[in-house]
Write a protein that holds these residues in place. Structure first.
Motif, mmCIF file in Angstrom:
data_model
loop_
_atom_site.group_PDB
_atom_site.id
_atom_site.type_symbol
_atom_site.label_atom_id
_atom_site.label_comp_id
_atom_site.label_asym_id
_atom_site.label_seq_id
_atom_site.Cartn_x
_atom_site.Cartn_y
_atom_site.Cartn_z
ATOM 1 N N UNK A 62 0.834 -1.210 0.000
ATOM 2 C CA UNK A 62 0.000 0.000 0.000
ATOM 3 C C UNK A 62 0.872 1.265 0.000
ATOM 4 N N UNK A 63 2.045 1.158 0.621
ATOM 5 C CA UNK A 63 2.944 2.319 0.642
ATOM 6 C C UNK A 63 3.530 2.551 -0.752
ATOM 7 N N UNK A 64 3.934 1.457 -1.402
ATOM 8 C CA UNK A 64 4.449 1.583 -2.766
ATOM 9 C C UNK A 64 3.389 2.204 -3.670
ATOM 10 N N UNK A 65 2.177 1.728 -3.521
ATOM 11 C CA UNK A 65 1.075 2.277 -4.317
ATOM 12 C C UNK A 65 0.899 3.769 -4.057
ATOM 13 N N UNK A 158 -2.283 -6.071 -9.301
ATOM 14 C CA UNK A 158 -3.238 -5.898 -10.404
ATOM 15 C C UNK A 158 -4.292 -4.858 -10.023
ATOM 16 N N UNK A 159 -4.728 -4.944 -8.774
ATOM 17 C CA UNK A 159 -5.709 -3.969 -8.313
ATOM 18 C C UNK A 159 -5.137 -2.550 -8.383
ATOM 19 N N UNK A 160 -3.857 -2.460 -8.075
ATOM 20 C CA UNK A 160 -3.210 -1.157 -8.150
ATOM 21 C C UNK A 160 -3.213 -0.646 -9.576
ATOM 22 N N UNK A 161 -2.849 -1.538 -10.497
ATOM 23 C CA UNK A 161 -2.835 -1.146 -11.904
ATOM 24 C C UNK A 161 -4.223 -0.703 -12.338
#
Lengths: 189, 184
Positions: A62-65, A158-161
């Motif tokens: 979540x931090x990377x996102x 994938x959700x992030x993308x």
């Protein structure tokens, strides 16, 4: 004449290899005849070994996102290329998307394809040129990146993308990219 | 001016765990550590990428250190976090929880690290941060001094004193005199 405290203050630099040769020799000579300082050196080495070999805590996805989103939000401020209005509208978000997808892929992939068309000198050169070929190249880049991303990233990423791209890319571009991605399947990436 | 995207990605991938670990072990608070990690990398992005490759991690750790200290001062946490840590927090901070990147397989070494981390938690944030930069991140004393803009001698003394404190805490935890502590 250096005291034991003086010597012990220098032990870190001694182990770091940051002292002058004469200082190193002086400390080595002291250590050879002083059991207390020799013990201090052993403890210093043990502490380095213990903490130095510790694996870091993994940074949550979540931090990377959040970082990538913050960077994406920061990106358009510096991007001010002179382009016709349609292309500017279409490519600005796509460009951010390409950068983010490339970021995500680079962050999560554990294997590298033999040829990375996004980062070839030819592709880079085309992207720097004005005109329709630049648009096509940008679409090829994103299609390749999405295709690769779909194969190598896990559910959360994938959700992030989806989250990032769902908000950033106009529908007209998305449809075009989907077609390009389908056409590229089994080929690149 | 912003950093090149490819370079930024590489740095993020290479250093995010170390930056996050540093922040987490200094502030000892998940959300704060996440915010600090994000802010550190956003500052890197905005830095323009003028740093040499070898200088990226020290730069990030300096920014992380400053953000940690700013945050704890702002929150008054310098007082709040002093003293003995609670057992649950120490367990999680010492590589045993689900966030761990993986143990090295040596249980004795793991136990020892956990003890040291518990002892580190009794230090003030600034000293703990310096100790982590030196022993965990592997930064040389002179590089820490340069990164933090501090006098080299003062960093040497800070580390020396902190090591003595650690030894006392570990000795107390083991119920043995400090002079018999052989590991720290």
């Amino acid at each position: 004449m250096k005291t034991c405290r003086d010597i012990q203050l220098e032990l870190a630099g001694f182990l770091d290899g940051d002292l002058r040769p004469e200082e190193t020799a002086g400390i080595a000579a002291h250590l050879a005849r002083c059991a207390e300082c020799a013990g201090e050196l052993e403890r210093e080495q043990a502490l380095r070994q213990s903490l130095g070999s510790a694996p870091p805590v993994r940074c949550p996805a979540t931090v990377t996102t959040a970082i990538l989103k913050a960077v994406a939000a920061d990106s358009p401020k510096s991007a001010a290329p002179v382009r016709p209005p349609f292309r500017r509208r279409a490519l600005a978000p796509a460009g951010v998307g390409i950068a983010l997808a490339a970021c995500l892929v680079a962050l999560v992939t554990t294997r590298t394809p033999d040829v990375d068309p996004v980062h070839t000198p030819e592709a880079t050169a085309i992207r720097s040129e004005p005109g329709p070929e630049r648009v096509r190249q940008a679409r090829r880049d994103l299609a390749w990146t999405l295709n690769l991303a779909a194969r190598v990233i896990d559910h959360n990423e994938k959700e992030t993308v989806k989250d990032v791209f769902g908000r950033k890319i106009p529908a007209a571009i998305t449809g075009s990219l989907r077609s390009a991605a389908e056409a590229s399947q089994g080929g690149k990436g | 001016m912003q950093m090149d995207g490819t370079a930024f990605t590489r740095h993020l991938s290479a250093h995010r765990d170390r930056v996050y670990s540093q922040a987490l072990w200094v502030v000892r608070h998940d959300q704060d550590a996440e915010d600090i990690t994000q802010e550190a990398f956003l500052r890197l992005w905005r830095s323009g990428g003028d740093l040499p490759e070898s200088g990226i991690l020290p730069w990030l750790l300096r920014v992380t250190h400053n953000l940690c200290i700013d945050r704890t001062r702002r929150q008054g946490a310098l007082v709040r976090n002093l003293g003995r840590p609670d057992g649950e927090a120490v367990d999680r901070l010492a590589w045993t929880g689900p966030d761990s990147a993986g143990p090295d397989g040596n249980l004795e070494a793991e136990d020892r690290r956990r003890e040291i981390m518990a002892a580190l938690a009794t230090l003030g944030e600034e000293t703990r941060s310096v100790m982590l930069m030196h022993y965990f991140q592997g930064m040389k004393v002179k590089d820490i001094a340069a990164a933090l803009g501090k006098n080299l001698s003062s960093v040497k003394v800070q580390i020396h004193r902190a090591r003595k404190t650690l030894r006392l805490v570990l000795a107390e935890n083991h119920g043995t005199p400090a002079s018999r502590q052989e590991t720290v």
